[in-house]
Design an enzyme around this catalytic site. Structure first.
Site, mmCIF file in Angstrom:
data_model
loop_
_atom_site.group_PDB
_atom_site.id
_atom_site.type_symbol
_atom_site.label_atom_id
_atom_site.label_comp_id
_atom_site.label_asym_id
_atom_site.label_seq_id
_atom_site.Cartn_x
_atom_site.Cartn_y
_atom_site.Cartn_z
ATOM 1 N N ASP A 281 29.440 127.592 -38.227
ATOM 2 C CA ASP A 281 28.184 126.828 -38.221
ATOM 3 C C ASP A 281 26.962 127.753 -38.194
ATOM 4 O O ASP A 281 27.098 128.980 -38.155
ATOM 5 C CB ASP A 281 28.204 125.890 -37.003
ATOM 6 C CG ASP A 281 27.504 124.569 -37.262
ATOM 7 O OD1 ASP A 281 26.709 124.494 -38.217
ATOM 8 O OD2 ASP A 281 27.735 123.615 -36.501
ATOM 9 N N GLU B 226 26.369 125.776 -43.341
ATOM 10 C CA GLU B 226 24.948 126.080 -43.072
ATOM 11 C C GLU B 226 24.049 125.025 -43.702
ATOM 12 O O GLU B 226 22.850 125.247 -43.896
ATOM 13 C CB GLU B 226 24.591 127.527 -43.427
ATOM 14 C CG GLU B 226 24.644 127.916 -44.884
ATOM 15 C CD GLU B 226 23.519 127.382 -45.724
ATOM 16 O OE1 GLU B 226 22.416 127.936 -45.694
ATOM 17 O OE2 GLU B 226 23.768 126.401 -46.463
ATOM 18 N N TRP B 227 24.650 123.873 -44.008
ATOM 19 C CA TRP B 227 23.920 122.637 -44.372
ATOM 20 C C TRP B 227 23.143 122.720 -45.682
ATOM 21 O O TRP B 227 22.277 121.881 -45.954
ATOM 22 C CB TRP B 227 22.968 122.232 -43.221
ATOM 23 C CG TRP B 227 23.532 122.470 -41.860
ATOM 24 C CD1 TRP B 227 24.752 122.033 -41.402
ATOM 25 C CD2 TRP B 227 22.956 123.217 -40.782
ATOM 26 N NE1 TRP B 227 24.951 122.455 -40.112
ATOM 27 C CE2 TRP B 227 23.862 123.179 -39.710
ATOM 28 C CE3 TRP B 227 21.746 123.910 -40.618
ATOM 29 C CZ2 TRP B 227 23.615 123.818 -38.485
ATOM 30 C CZ3 TRP B 227 21.495 124.534 -39.399
ATOM 31 C CH2 TRP B 227 22.424 124.482 -38.351
ATOM 32 N N GLY B 228 23.412 123.760 -46.486
ATOM 33 C CA GLY B 228 22.704 123.881 -47.760
ATOM 34 C C GLY B 228 21.321 124.498 -47.633
ATOM 35 O O GLY B 228 20.588 124.589 -48.617
ATOM 36 N N ASP B 229 20.961 124.938 -46.428
ATOM 37 C CA ASP B 229 19.591 125.418 -46.198
ATOM 38 C C ASP B 229 19.217 126.619 -47.056
ATOM 39 O O ASP B 229 18.086 126.724 -47.519
ATOM 40 C CB ASP B 229 19.408 125.806 -44.721
ATOM 41 C CG ASP B 229 19.251 124.583 -43.841
ATOM 42 O OD1 ASP B 229 19.419 123.455 -44.355
ATOM 43 O OD2 ASP B 229 18.966 124.748 -42.639
ATOM 44 N N ASP C 118 24.170 116.899 -41.630
ATOM 45 C CA ASP C 118 25.334 116.125 -41.195
ATOM 46 C C ASP C 118 25.370 114.717 -41.776
ATOM 47 O O ASP C 118 24.346 114.061 -41.930
ATOM 48 C CB ASP C 118 25.353 116.021 -39.673
ATOM 49 C CG ASP C 118 25.656 117.358 -39.031
ATOM 50 O OD1 ASP C 118 25.766 118.363 -39.758
ATOM 51 O OD2 ASP C 118 25.782 117.392 -37.798
HETATM 52 C C1 GLA Z 1 26.532 120.919 -36.734
HETATM 53 C C2 GLA Z 1 27.536 120.709 -37.855
HETATM 54 C C3 GLA Z 1 28.427 119.529 -37.504
HETATM 55 C C4 GLA Z 1 29.142 119.797 -36.204
HETATM 56 C C5 GLA Z 1 28.133 120.083 -35.100
HETATM 57 C C6 GLA Z 1 28.797 120.572 -33.830
HETATM 58 O O1 GLA Z 1 25.643 119.859 -36.651
HETATM 59 O O2 GLA Z 1 26.893 120.504 -39.075
HETATM 60 O O3 GLA Z 1 29.354 119.280 -38.535
HETATM 61 O O4 GLA Z 1 30.019 120.884 -36.365
HETATM 62 O O5 GLA Z 1 27.199 121.093 -35.499
HETATM 63 O O6 GLA Z 1 27.893 120.842 -32.824
#
Ligand code: GLA
Length: 399
Positions: A147, A180-183, A202
């Protein structure tokens, strides 16, 4: 002497350039993850019960291999800096849990973070990458979700590459799932670093919402689909666009659940269920174990679907498959029923990116509806009747 020096140089260069483990995600990875349903409320008993459920309910045999413990399994580091499991939630330790899971034909996944703390405030791997990778390998871990919280001052490509190299040095093939959410556009740099990368923030169990949490948002099914649609050229065997864990069984309507699962399958996203497998309804299990839909996701060509047609709330997506087959999805995004006649000949199945094509003026393909079971062929228009927030998914067979 010169040859010897040259050979030594070569060796130095070769070992300095570590690689990710190849062959671990030839098709998108499948499994379960604790976060969507349980967040930090996890324990070794939950993981054992989930492993047993996956064997008993047929999910393992349908392809769900990885059992992934997300955030909050951690205790403190010991005096030597070794990470330990939370002694209350995981009293037997992760190694014992890995043994339990392996004995049932499943694989174990763990979660860490490139920063000093995880998103849930547990110890992250920053400064401990090689040590943590060795620990995971010694425990028998098979998958690492990594993460991106608390990473001020870190560069994503470097941070994820460090962990990739650490995993390689630890010597156990561990699937590396970048989160890393695409950032920082991982699709531009992560192909050689990890086996998949999250494309968005998420997921949350809704159809098309965006929920603000202040500094970050979570997204519904359609929001993630639309964000990931533009990234299709980056996905392929061994390196997938990860649309996040599934919300099937977590509160969507049955139509929305089928559509959500169909979309993730078409987009060649990892299929990681995120519901309570100990208590799900037969209807939810039926969706998660639809082998025909899974077959579209697991197709060995590994091409992410293309939005072929969009007319208001109605969309048609196509996915070329091995052997000349096609996956076809009709989607109703909206609030009103769609009643539509699809003229196959008006829409040649053509994908410039993967160079696959089927001219339905010249060839007739037989189709099967993967949710309803009925069949037909492309010589006649297709009746597409779609309730709000629903999808129809077909497999077209090459003659
Ligand atoms: C981030 C991730 C989630 C999850 C949480 C856990 O938000 O994107 O998928 O793993 O952390 O804290």
């Amino acid at each position: 002497m010169r040859t010897l020096a040259g050979m030594v140089m070569l060796l130095v260069v070769a070992t300095a350039h570590a690689q990710k483990y190849e062959g671990l995600a030839a098709t998108p990875q499948m499994g379960w993850n604790s976060w969507n349903k349980f967040a930090c409320e996890i324990s070794e008993q939950l993981i054992r019960d989930t492993a047993d459920a996956m064997v008993k309910n047929g999910m393992r045999d349908a392809g769900y291999t990885y059992l992934n413990i997300d955030d909050c399994w951690h205790g403190q580091r010991d005096a030597d800096g070794n990470i330990q499991a939370d002694p209350v939630r995981f009293p037997s330790g992760i190694k014992a849990l890995a043994d339990y899971v392996h004995a049932r034909g499943l694989k174990l996944g763990l979660y860490s973070d490139a920063g000093a703390r995880t998103c849930g405030g547990r110890p992250g791997s920053r400064g401990h990458e090689y040590q943590d990778a060795r620990t995971y390998a010694a425990w028998g871990v098979d998958y690492l979700k990594y993460d991106w919280c608390e990473t001020a001052g870190l560069k994503s490509e470097g941070a994820y590459t460090t962990m990739r190299d650490a995993l390689r040095a630890a010597g156990r093939p561990i699937l590396f799932s970048i989160c890393e959410w695409g950032d920082t556009k991982p699709w531009d740099w992560a192909k050689e670093v990890g086996h998949s990368w999250r494309t968005t923030g998420d997921i949350t169990a809704c159809w098309d919402c965006e929920l603000s949490h202040g500094s970050w948002s979570s997204f519904g099914v359609l929001k993630i689909m639309d964000k990931t649609a533009a990234l299709r050229k980056y996905a392929g065997p061994g390196h997938w666009n990860d649309m996040d864990m599934l919300e099937v069984g977590n509160g969507l309507t049955p139509d929305e659940e089928r559509a959500h699962f169909s979309i993730w399958a078409m987009m060649a996203s990892p299929l990681i269920s995120g519901n309570d497998l100990r208590s799900m309804t037969p209807a939810t299990l039926k969706i998660l174990t639809n082998r025909d839909v899974i077959g579209i996701n697991q197709d060995r060509l590994g091409v992410q679907a293309l939005r072929r047609m969009a007319q208001g709330d109605l969309e048609m997506w196509i996915k070329p498959l091995a052997g000349g087959d096609w996956g076809v999805l009709f989607l109703n995004r909206g609030e009103r029923t769609v009643d539509y006649h699809h003229d196959w000949q008006k829409y040649p199945l053509a994908d410039d990116l993967s160079k696959h094509e089927a001219d339905l003026k010249k060839t007739t393909l037989r189709w099967t509806d993967l949710w309803q079971g009925r069949g037909g062929d492309t010589s006649k228009p297709l009746d597409v009747k779609l309730a709000p927030h629903s999808a129809m998914m077909l497999r077209l067979k090459a003659p």
